[in-house]
Design a protein around this motif. Structure first.
Motif, PDB file in Angstrom:
ATOM      1  N   MET A   1      28.752  25.420   3.031  1.00  0.00           N
ATOM      2  CA  MET A   1      27.553  26.085   2.518  1.00  0.00           C
ATOM      3  C   MET A   1      26.721  25.093   1.710  1.00  0.00           C
ATOM      4  O   MET A   1      27.133  24.641   0.645  1.00  0.00           O
TER       5      MET A   1
ATOM      6  N   MET B   1      19.797  26.197  -6.179  1.00  0.00           N
ATOM      7  CA  MET B   1      21.216  26.544  -6.208  1.00  0.00           C
ATOM      8  C   MET B   1      21.984  25.571  -7.098  1.00  0.00           C
ATOM      9  O   MET B   1      22.917  25.967  -7.809  1.00  0.00           O
TER      10      MET B   1
ATOM     11  N   SER C   1      26.262  33.268  -5.050  1.00  0.00           N
ATOM     12  CA  SER C   1      25.967  34.279  -4.030  1.00  0.00           C
ATOM     13  C   SER C   1      25.203  35.454  -4.620  1.00  0.00           C
ATOM     14  O   SER C   1      24.180  35.891  -4.078  1.00  0.00           O
TER      15      SER C   1
ATOM     16  N   PHE D   1      22.816  32.475   0.300  1.00  0.00           N
ATOM     17  CA  PHE D   1      24.026  31.670   0.104  1.00  0.00           C
ATOM     18  C   PHE D   1      25.250  32.562   0.192  1.00  0.00           C
ATOM     19  O   PHE D   1      25.377  33.524  -0.563  1.00  0.00           O
TER      20      PHE D   1
END
Length: 606
Positions: free
Chosen positions: A289, A295, A323, A376
């Motif tokens: 990922m 992020m 997430s 994500f």
């Protein structure tokens, strides 16, 4: 200067993680705002090492700038905390290179070993390539100074929850999967690269220094450092640099051009930069990922919060936090984009449903792309389903508004073009012999004029049908009072009036049928777009996941062969089990590990 998909390019580094007065860490708001603007994947290169070893100079070289990270010319450590410089990646299109220069380790004035360990851990956790910078040679003394590697298992954990036996890997395997590549840069190197009189490469020099002998004590710090470097970092690289210039010149390194430096040093520095540019990967979490700048900002905040609260940073907890935060934001931004773009582009009322549908398809595609790019670890596509629901609602609202605007405008035009007819009805102009024929002519004239009007929208036929139905009752009353027509003629006129009303009603039904059919096509097209973009993302993640596993298997196999030669048979057997687990996982990925996610999403969508 700005570059596509990113932010206003930074002219100088700023602090990302600062030191607090009580010895803690805090993420700097300004750096978070910059990272928050970066929606591109980030290649994160962090440099660590003892203070006053020239770490900052290497970072400036990578930034392709003469000045930037503070170099200093005294024995005082210049960099405090972790400083960040984001620049366009020189080779990877649509990527941002994030350079992290860390506070020098082992500063005698600071004297805080625990703080140094956290700085080192943060560099490991945030980077995709970790550069360790030292002076002289890679010997026992150098390995002792890199003892921070031995603290990683105490300060970083993979998961806060126990896993099943089949899922469990050794800590070293888990770390190897997610830890950055490791580059050891040896400055002021004066030795010849050779062993037993034979020339070797810098990489061979590093690996030779990491050899473990059966007689080495496991309690020896240097043994642990060697072992952990081999166990935790799948990719290792070494560069040796001779002294760049005389001591006098080095006091003003920021002012020196390549012509002022030793030729071999310049060559070595260029090779180092070339390697980082071409080989350093985008930052990913376990499972392939990939992270964007925003992020990375969330990740930094998550780790610092954990440290500040006295907890050990957990890789799994970081993924869960990312997430939750990123996916909610991705949905919100995608929906906001769709709403603003549609309001901006749609001119109510549209002439046809197709016109609105075409705009919807274009904007929805980009909205989905925004979500996919910023989402994500969207397990079971929970957030993409939420996006779909919200976009359907937004489109439904626009559809309803489009119909209402069409009705409103159509009624306005009807009031205008049928005005003379209405006036004649009010004044009783048609309640006399021959009045019905005059009423029909006036009605037909207004009808034709109405149909010539443009921009009435998709409900124009429905509004007209409703109006003609209303006027049919008026016409029947006029017809009944028109004594100029015989009973047979009246009957013929009644039938004609009914046919005209029915014909208009059928036109209205046909138009509504077309609208419904278009809505079905819209849903199908939306399904295909969601699925196609999701498939592409999951396939990319699957490939990175596979690469992650294969890289770990290759490193484990290489290490297993090495420890066999060193005589550590028990550890070799343990590694064999780890390799077999990894192979099973790789096989699962190869056979379509993500296919089930697509199938679940598609079945829900339909």
């Amino acid at each position: 200067m700005a570059f596509e998909g990113s932010y206003a390019e930074m002219s100088a580094p700023i602090c990302l993680i600062n030191n607090t007065e009580d010895g803690g860490l805090v993420v700097c708001e300004e750096a978070m705002k910059i990272l928050d603007q970066i929606t591109q994947p980030v290649v994160v290169v962090a440099v660590v090492g003892l203070y006053r070893t020239g770490k900052s100079y290497l970072m400036n070289r990578l930034a392709r700038k003469q000045r930037g990270f503070a170099l200093g010319s005294t024995i005082e450590s210049k960099t405090k905390g972790i400083w960040m410089w984001c620049v366009p990646h020189p080779q990877k299109k649509d990527h941002t290179l994030v350079l992290l220069d860390t506070e020098g380790l082992g500063d005698v004035d600071k004297g805080d070993e625990k703080h140094d360990v956290w700085i080192f851990c943060m560099a490991v956790l945030l980077s995709s390539t970790l550069v360790y910078n030292s002076l002289g040679t890679i010997d026992n003394t150098a390995l002792e100074k890199l003892h921070y590697v031995t603290k990683l298992t105490e300060h970083i954990k993979v998961s806060s929850q126990p896993k099943g036996k089949e899922e469990m890997y050794n800590t070293s395997t888990e770390f190897m999967r997610v830890f950055p590549s490791f580059v050891w840069t040896v400055r002021d190197f004066t030795l010849e690269l050779e062993i037993d009189g034979k020339p070797i490469t810098a990489d061979e020099y590093l690996e030779n220094a990491l050899n473990i002998k059966p007689g080495d004590s496991r309690n020896d710090g240097r043994y642990k450092t060697r072992s952990n470097l081999r166990d935790f970092f799948a990719v290792r690289k070494c560069f040796v640099f001779e002294r760049p210039a005389t001591s006098k010149k080095m006091k003003k390194m920021e002012m020196l051009s390549d012509d002022d430096l030793e030729e071999d040093f310049v060559k070595e520095a260029k090779e180092f930069c070339s390697y980082v540019y071409s080989s350093a990967k985008a930052k990913t979490m376990r499972g392939g990922m990939r992270l964007t700048g925003r992020m990375l900002a969330t990740l930094a905040q998550t780790y610092v919060d954990a440290v500040s609260s006295g907890q050990v940073p957990s890789l799994d907890n970081a993924v869960e936090s990312l997430s939750r935060i990123q996916n909610s934001r991705a949905v919100s931004e995608a929906v906001d984009f769709y709403h603003s773009e549609m309001i901006k582009k749609v001119k109510f009322p549209t002439e046809t449903q197709q016109e609105l549908s075409d705009l919807h398809s274009v904007v929805e595609k980009e909205a989905i792309s925004i979500f996919i790019r910023n989402s994500f670890n969207d397990l079971d596509q929970k957030y993409q389903k939420e996006l779909k629901t919200q976009l359907e609602h937004e489109y439904g609202e626009l559809f309803t508004q489009n119909k209402e605007e069409s009705r409103k405008k159509s009624r306005s035009v009807i009031s205008q073009v049928f005005g003379p007819l209405e006036e004649g009805i009010r004044e009783g102009a048609y309640l006399r012999p021959g009045g019905y024929s005059r009423f029909c002519r006036a009605l037909e004239t207004a009808n034709q004029e109405y149909k010539l009007k443009k921009g009435l929208g998709l409900m124009s036929e429905e509004v007209l049908a409703a109006y003609l139905m209303e006027k049919s009752e008026v016409g029947s009353s006029i017809l009944a009072t028109d004594c100029s027509l015989s009973e047979a003629e009246q009957k013929i006129q009644v039938e004609k009036l009914q046919r005209d009303v029915l014909e208009q009603k059928n036109k209205c039904l046909e138009e509504q049928k077309k609208i419904q059919e278009q809505q079905i096509r819209d849903r199908q097209k939306s399904y295909e777009e969601h699925t196609a973009q999701l498939m592409k993302k999951l396939e990319e993640e699957r490939e990175r996941h596979r690469e992650e596993i294969q890289r770990t298997i290759d490193a484990q196999f290489k290490e297993q062969t090495r420890i066999k030669m060193e005589g550590f048979l028990k550890k070799s057997q343990e590694m064999e089990k780890e390799i077999n687990k990894l192979k099973k996982e790789e096989n699962k990925v190869e056979k379509g590990f993500f296919r089930s996610a697509i199938d679940k999403f598609c079945s829900w969508f339909k």
